[in-house]
Design an enzyme around this catalytic site. Structure first.
Site, mmCIF file in Angstrom:
data_model
loop_
_atom_site.group_PDB
_atom_site.id
_atom_site.type_symbol
_atom_site.label_atom_id
_atom_site.label_comp_id
_atom_site.label_asym_id
_atom_site.label_seq_id
_atom_site.Cartn_x
_atom_site.Cartn_y
_atom_site.Cartn_z
ATOM 1 N N ASP A 36 53.884 49.778 45.105
ATOM 2 C CA ASP A 36 52.478 49.662 44.700
ATOM 3 C C ASP A 36 51.887 51.072 44.649
ATOM 4 O OD1 ASP A 36 50.485 46.872 45.042
ATOM 5 O OD2 ASP A 36 49.518 48.816 44.754
ATOM 6 N N ASP A 62 53.801 53.890 40.724
ATOM 7 C CA ASP A 62 52.898 53.534 39.631
ATOM 8 C C ASP A 62 53.794 52.976 38.531
ATOM 9 O OD1 ASP A 62 51.356 53.440 37.313
ATOM 10 O OD2 ASP A 62 50.121 55.141 37.929
ATOM 11 N N VAL A 63 53.621 51.691 38.226
ATOM 12 C CA VAL A 63 54.572 51.033 37.306
ATOM 13 C C VAL A 63 54.440 51.519 35.865
ATOM 14 C CG1 VAL A 63 54.770 48.943 38.718
ATOM 15 C CG2 VAL A 63 53.047 49.030 36.874
ATOM 16 N N TYR A 154 43.724 41.469 28.156
ATOM 17 C CA TYR A 154 44.473 40.726 29.185
ATOM 18 C C TYR A 154 45.342 39.644 28.542
ATOM 19 C CZ TYR A 154 45.502 38.435 33.635
ATOM 20 O OH TYR A 154 46.151 37.888 34.718
ATOM 21 N N LYS A 158 49.446 39.426 28.565
ATOM 22 C CA LYS A 158 50.191 38.319 29.192
ATOM 23 C C LYS A 158 51.019 37.549 28.161
ATOM 24 C CE LYS A 158 49.018 39.269 33.351
ATOM 25 N NZ LYS A 158 50.024 39.724 34.332
ATOM 26 N N THR A 189 42.543 35.806 44.814
ATOM 27 C CA THR A 189 43.001 37.138 45.208
ATOM 28 C C THR A 189 41.898 38.126 44.837
ATOM 29 O OG1 THR A 189 43.909 37.820 43.069
ATOM 30 C CG2 THR A 189 45.355 36.492 44.464
HETATM 31 P P1 NAD Z 1 45.694 41.818 43.015
HETATM 32 O O1 NAD Z 1 44.628 42.674 42.425
HETATM 33 O O2 NAD Z 1 45.423 41.115 44.279
HETATM 34 O O3 NAD Z 1 47.036 42.685 43.195
HETATM 35 C C1 NAD Z 1 47.502 43.520 42.158
HETATM 36 C C2 NAD Z 1 48.256 44.674 42.788
HETATM 37 O O4 NAD Z 1 48.783 45.484 41.711
HETATM 38 C C3 NAD Z 1 47.383 45.584 43.654
HETATM 39 O O5 NAD Z 1 47.984 45.769 44.915
HETATM 40 C C4 NAD Z 1 47.328 46.891 42.879
HETATM 41 O O6 NAD Z 1 47.232 48.042 43.709
HETATM 42 C C5 NAD Z 1 48.632 46.839 42.122
HETATM 43 N N1 NAD Z 1 48.632 47.703 40.946
HETATM 44 C C6 NAD Z 1 47.675 47.825 39.997
HETATM 45 N N2 NAD Z 1 48.031 48.762 39.102
HETATM 46 C C7 NAD Z 1 49.233 49.245 39.497
HETATM 47 C C8 NAD Z 1 50.130 50.219 38.982
HETATM 48 N N3 NAD Z 1 49.833 50.925 37.879
HETATM 49 N N4 NAD Z 1 51.284 50.430 39.635
HETATM 50 C C9 NAD Z 1 51.594 49.739 40.752
HETATM 51 N N5 NAD Z 1 50.790 48.819 41.304
HETATM 52 C C10 NAD Z 1 49.625 48.568 40.671
HETATM 53 O O7 NAD Z 1 46.113 40.806 41.838
HETATM 54 P P2 NAD Z 1 46.856 39.399 41.912
HETATM 55 O O8 NAD Z 1 45.849 38.353 41.680
HETATM 56 O O9 NAD Z 1 47.782 39.325 43.064
HETATM 57 O O10 NAD Z 1 47.697 39.489 40.551
HETATM 58 C C11 NAD Z 1 49.094 39.734 40.555
HETATM 59 C C12 NAD Z 1 49.637 39.423 39.175
HETATM 60 O O11 NAD Z 1 49.398 38.046 38.866
HETATM 61 C C13 NAD Z 1 48.982 40.236 38.050
HETATM 62 O O12 NAD Z 1 49.956 40.575 37.094
HETATM 63 C C14 NAD Z 1 47.979 39.255 37.477
HETATM 64 O O13 NAD Z 1 47.668 39.519 36.127
HETATM 65 C C15 NAD Z 1 48.734 37.953 37.634
HETATM 66 N N6 NAD Z 1 47.861 36.774 37.650
HETATM 67 C C16 NAD Z 1 46.843 36.680 38.554
HETATM 68 C C17 NAD Z 1 46.011 35.570 38.515
HETATM 69 C C18 NAD Z 1 44.842 35.398 39.464
HETATM 70 O O14 NAD Z 1 44.008 34.506 39.210
HETATM 71 N N7 NAD Z 1 44.734 36.154 40.535
HETATM 72 C C19 NAD Z 1 46.233 34.557 37.565
HETATM 73 C C20 NAD Z 1 47.278 34.707 36.666
HETATM 74 C C21 NAD Z 1 48.094 35.816 36.723
#
Ligand code: NAD
Length: 249
Positions: A36, A62-63, A154, A158, A189
């Site tokens: 992360d 950083d991805v 977004y 996706k 989250t």
């Molecule tokens: P979150 O914000 O709680 O966690 C995301 C994490 O990604 C954070 O720890 C952040 O520091 C990290 N991050 C951001 N940019 C980064 C980078 N460039 N390099 C490395 N790390 C990085 O989000 P979440 O809700 O846990 O979401 C996780 C995944 O699930 C995401 O891909 C999101 O699009 C997807 N998702 C989430 C939801 C939702 O409702 N929460 C729904 C569908 C899909």
């Protein structure tokens, strides 16, 4: 112990779905690499895993930067000797329609959510090929299956993750590398916290799901556990909705 002796990288593991999944993978016997950009959050995930008597390290990643994703895999191999599982959960939200969306925000969203998935897989696949196979699990979204308003970048990112997953599954099936994605509905989250400030806002979002609630991160983590384990040995190329029925109608 459904992941006994497996080594897993989880990106985005400082928070939300990635964190819950990293912890669950470790509870099931995996050695976990927490990747992360958020150092404090990631160190908390590592501490939670170690406090429970399980194994984890943090590799700052950083991805969107290939040097980082390559180092992430290199440090995994240096520490644990192999790589079995990659969960790509790093992601950001972006809530604007096209005409209002600054070009740099478009690129940022696509870079993290889609290019990040590509770069992590690109770094991981040679290690998995050497290891005789592996499981890649990408976090897509319900918005990787259906469209939505006010989220142009977004939904584009996706949709890309869902079809990148399908394409990679075909390219690497004969290497025994399975590639699947999970398509969550709204999950409680930090990513969605900004749009739920009142009970009414929660209800509005919850009512979009036939089961009338938002997911918890663990709801998604259990799907990832199945896709990571040998129980799903013949499952590849799928986009698994975990959405309380959102995309069923
Ligand atoms: P979150 O914000 O709680 O966690 C995301 C994490 O990604 C954070 O720890 C952040 O520091 C990290 N991050 C951001 N940019 C980064 C980078 N460039 N390099 C490395 N790390 C990085 O989000 P979440 O809700 O846990 O979401 C996780 C995944 O699930 C995401 O891909 C999101 O699009 C997807 N998702 C989430 C939801 C939702 O409702 N929460 C729904 C569908 C899909």
């Amino acid at each position: 112990m459904r992941l006994k002796d497996k080594v897993a990288i989880t990106t985005g593991a400082a928070s939300g779905i990635g964190k819950a999944t990293a912890i669950l993978f470790a509870e099931h016997g995996a050695k976990v690499v927490v990747a992360d950009i958020d150092e404090d959050g990631a160190n908390q995930t590592v501490a939670t895993i170690r406090d429970a008597g399980n194994e984890a390290i943090y590799v700052q990643t950083d991805v969107t930067i290939s040097d980082n994703t390559e180092r992430m895999v290199r440090e995994t191999l240096n520490t644990y000797g192999k790589l079995d599982i990659l969960l790509s959960s790093a992601g950001i939200a972006m809530r604007l329609p096209v005409a209002d969306l600054p070009e740099e925000d478009w690129h940022r969203c696509l870079n993290v959510n889609l290019t990040g998935v590509y770069l992590c897989a690109k770094a991981a696949i040679p290690a998995m090929q050497k290891n005789g196979g592996g499981s890649i699990i990408n976090l897509s979204s319900i918005y990787g299956l259906v469209g939505a308003d006010v989220r142009a970048a977004y939904v584009a990112s996706k949709g890309g993750v869902t079809n990148l997953t399908r394409g990679m599954s075909l390219d690497y099936a004969e290497d025994n590398i399975r590639v699947n994605c999970i398509c969550p509905g709204f999950v409680e989250t930090p990513l969605v916290a900004g749009v739920i400030k009142t009970p009414e806002e929660y209800k509005t979002l919850a009512d979009k799901h036939p089961m009338r609630r938002l997911a918890q991160p663990e709801d998604i983590a259990y799907g990832a556990l199945y896709l990571a384990s040998d129980e799903s040995a013949f499952v590849t190329g799928i986009a698994l909705p975990i959405d309380g029925g959102y995309t069923a109608g």
